[in-house]
Design an enzyme around this catalytic site. Structure first.
Site, PDB file in Angstrom:
ATOM      1  N   LYS A  62      -2.782  -5.519   1.258  1.00 44.71           N
ATOM      2  CA  LYS A  62      -3.867  -4.601   1.610  1.00 44.71           C
ATOM      3  C   LYS A  62      -4.981  -5.353   2.332  1.00 44.71           C
ATOM      4  CE  LYS A  62      -3.539  -1.441  -2.391  1.00 44.71           C
ATOM      5  NZ  LYS A  62      -3.304  -0.173  -1.693  1.00 44.71           N
ATOM      6  N   ARG A  71       5.099   4.196  -7.545  1.00 44.99           N
ATOM      7  CA  ARG A  71       6.222   5.120  -7.720  1.00 44.99           C
ATOM      8  C   ARG A  71       7.479   4.390  -8.193  1.00 44.99           C
ATOM      9  NH1 ARG A  71       5.800   7.134  -1.643  1.00 44.99           N
ATOM     10  NH2 ARG A  71       3.644   6.676  -2.155  1.00 44.99           N
TER      11      ARG A  71
END
Ligand code: BES
Ligand code: MN
Ligand code: ZN
Length: 464
Positions: free
Chosen positions: A248, A322
């Site tokens: 990120k 997820r």
């Protein structure tokens, strides 16, 4: 803050007597009516406050009037905000103690106590100079039972907020496991790396690989005396999300210690459930780990096999939540429970769609979704349904595996939802995306910046 209940606080010797005023009506106190209402035209619009020195005319030193707005619009959630407002005001004037004497028709004790504890919250553990706090408040009129329930809710929110506010160096997977083990009235099983591997959780394990912090799969269980229903709640437990190899940028990484807010919520709920004693069985599940770009990190293009045998091509290592949830959902599907709820800081897309105001909700059972939305509304939280059309799976098609973990940026919250659904089987399930609501960069309504404890009130009320 110490919260007490007394039947009558009106003539109590106190620093501040807190009373209410509805628009167009008088207050319950003559002095307040004479000075604030008649002479100063204090209207009592919702959230307005008025402070009055009593100059020894009554036992209280000061009176704080809180505007309750229109009487027919007042409800439990407004009580929470109004008490929070009053507490902030008391903090401002450095009051150490106060009595609350509200002239209302219902027993709003639970909402009032929750409001007081939300506003009392500060994360000042690492500050040399501590925040000024109200040390003790006393509620008149409300029942002890209602206030005590509110205290349980408020304390659960504090457990959640503290854990989510803590730096990642403190709130590690091992720390979450330790907290889970310490909960009274809860039995906890911790699974380490080898056991996680043996259970076939290849998606979760891949995410954990790049970090020096070992993963901890946490399974807590509460069992009521005669359980009428069994429910599993799963919290996303990314103790830090750097993005992994798909690192990120700094601005996005800054708050990623909050990526275990779902797990913190589950721990808060489990800490309170044994005190509320509902007649159900509750499983609290957390697949805790960090997403780091270490030497052993998983990579884009890797193919992972989840617990249910489905294969996943890693398209982006930053869509890690997820993957951990996939294995946790498989695990929960095998428990023989009636319902599974997962709560997760899952997608930036959900934050883009709903901002910091509402959490997204999806699921495979319309009735369960509406019951959760309704419970959220009653609990002072906002859940908004996002669609789970099967077409969202199209962008997750892979040439070499059963699916990819990401696809198009568009509709990202829904794509994550349909991805998760691939790992749910034979059970009613809802997914709550709290990416926007779990952690505030600046204060919002009764919350200071930082962790909000979102989900705790709704899940506790839902379980009850
Ligand atoms: N933990 C983030 C989601 C998030 C974003 C939470 C902002 C709180 C605030 C999640 O793991 C993530 O990185 N999601 C990616 C998914 C993308 C790679 C498909 C995102 O939303 O950008
Ligand atoms: Mn991520
Ligand atoms: Zn994440």
């Amino acid at each position: 803050m110490d919260i007490k209940v007394l039947t009558d606080v009106k003539d109590q010797k106190t620093e501040v007597l807190v009373i209410n005023k509805f628009e167009g009506e008088k207050t319950s106190c003559e002095l307040a009516n004479t000075y604030a209402v008649e002479k100063d035209n204090f209207e009592g619009k919702f959230g307005q406050t008025y402070l009055l020195h009593t100059l020894g005319k009554i036992p209280a030193d000061k009176i704080l009037i809180v505007g309750f707005g229109k009487k027919d619009e007042f409800d439990a959630n407004k009580m929470t905000s109004a008490v929070a407002k009053a507490i902030k005001k008391l903090q401002q004037i450095h009051a150490k103690e106060a009595c609350f004497d509200f002239d209302v028709m219902c027993d709003y004790g639970k909402s009032a106590a929750i409001g007081a504890l939300i506003a009392d919250y500060a994360f000042d553990k690492y500050k040399t100079e501590k925040v000024t706090r109200v040390e003790k408040i006393t509620f008149g009129k409300f029942s002890e039972a209602a206030v005590n329930e509110g205290i349980i809710f408020g304390e659960a929110m504090k457990v959640t907020r503290d854990l989510a506010n803590e730096p990642a160096a403190y709130a590690t997977p091992a720390k979450l496991a330790e907290v889970a083990k310490s909960l009274e009235g809860i039995t906890t099983e911790i699974y380490d790396k080898d056991e996680i591997e043996r259970m076939g959780m290849g998606a979760y394990l891949a995410v954990a690989k790049g970090s020096i912090q070992p993963p901890k799969f946490i399974h807590m269980k509460y069992s009521g005396i005669t359980p009428k229903k069994k429910i599993a709640i799963i919290g996303k437990g990314l103790c830090f999300d750097s993005g992994g190899m798909d690192l990120k940028p700094p601005a996005s990484m800054l708050t990623m210690r909050d990526d275990m807010s779902g797990a913190a919520c589950v721990l808060g709920v489990m800490s309170a459930i044994a005190k509320l004693k509902p007649e159900i069985e509750v499983h609290g599940i957390i697949a805790a780990c960090e997403n780091m770009p270490g030497n052993n990190a998983y990579k884009p293009g890797d193919i992972l096999t989840a617990k249910n045998g489905k294969t996943i091509e890693v398209d982006n290592t930053d869509a890690e939540g997820r993957l951990t949830l996939a294995d946790a959902l498989c695990y929960a599907s095998e428990l023989g429970v009636d319902e599974v709820i997962d709560i997760a800081t899952l997608t930036g897309a959900c934050m883009v769609a709903l901002g910091t105001v509402a959490s997204g909700i999806m699921g495979n059972d319309e009735d369960m979704i509406s019951r959760l939305i309704h419970t959220a509304k009653e609990s002072g939280e906002k859940f908004w349904e996002l669609p789970m059309y099967p077409e969202y799976m199209n962008s997750l098609k892979s040439d070499i595996a059963d699916m990819k973990n990401t696809g198009s940026r568009n509709g990202g919250a829904s794509a994550a939802g349909v991805f998760l659904q691939e790992f749910v089987s034979g059970v009613k399930w809802c997914h709550i995306d709290i990416a926007g609501t779990a952690f505030l960069e600046k204060p919002q309504s009764e919350f200071i910046s930082g962790a909000t404890g979102v989900g705790v009130r709704t899940l506790l009320n839902y379980l009850k």
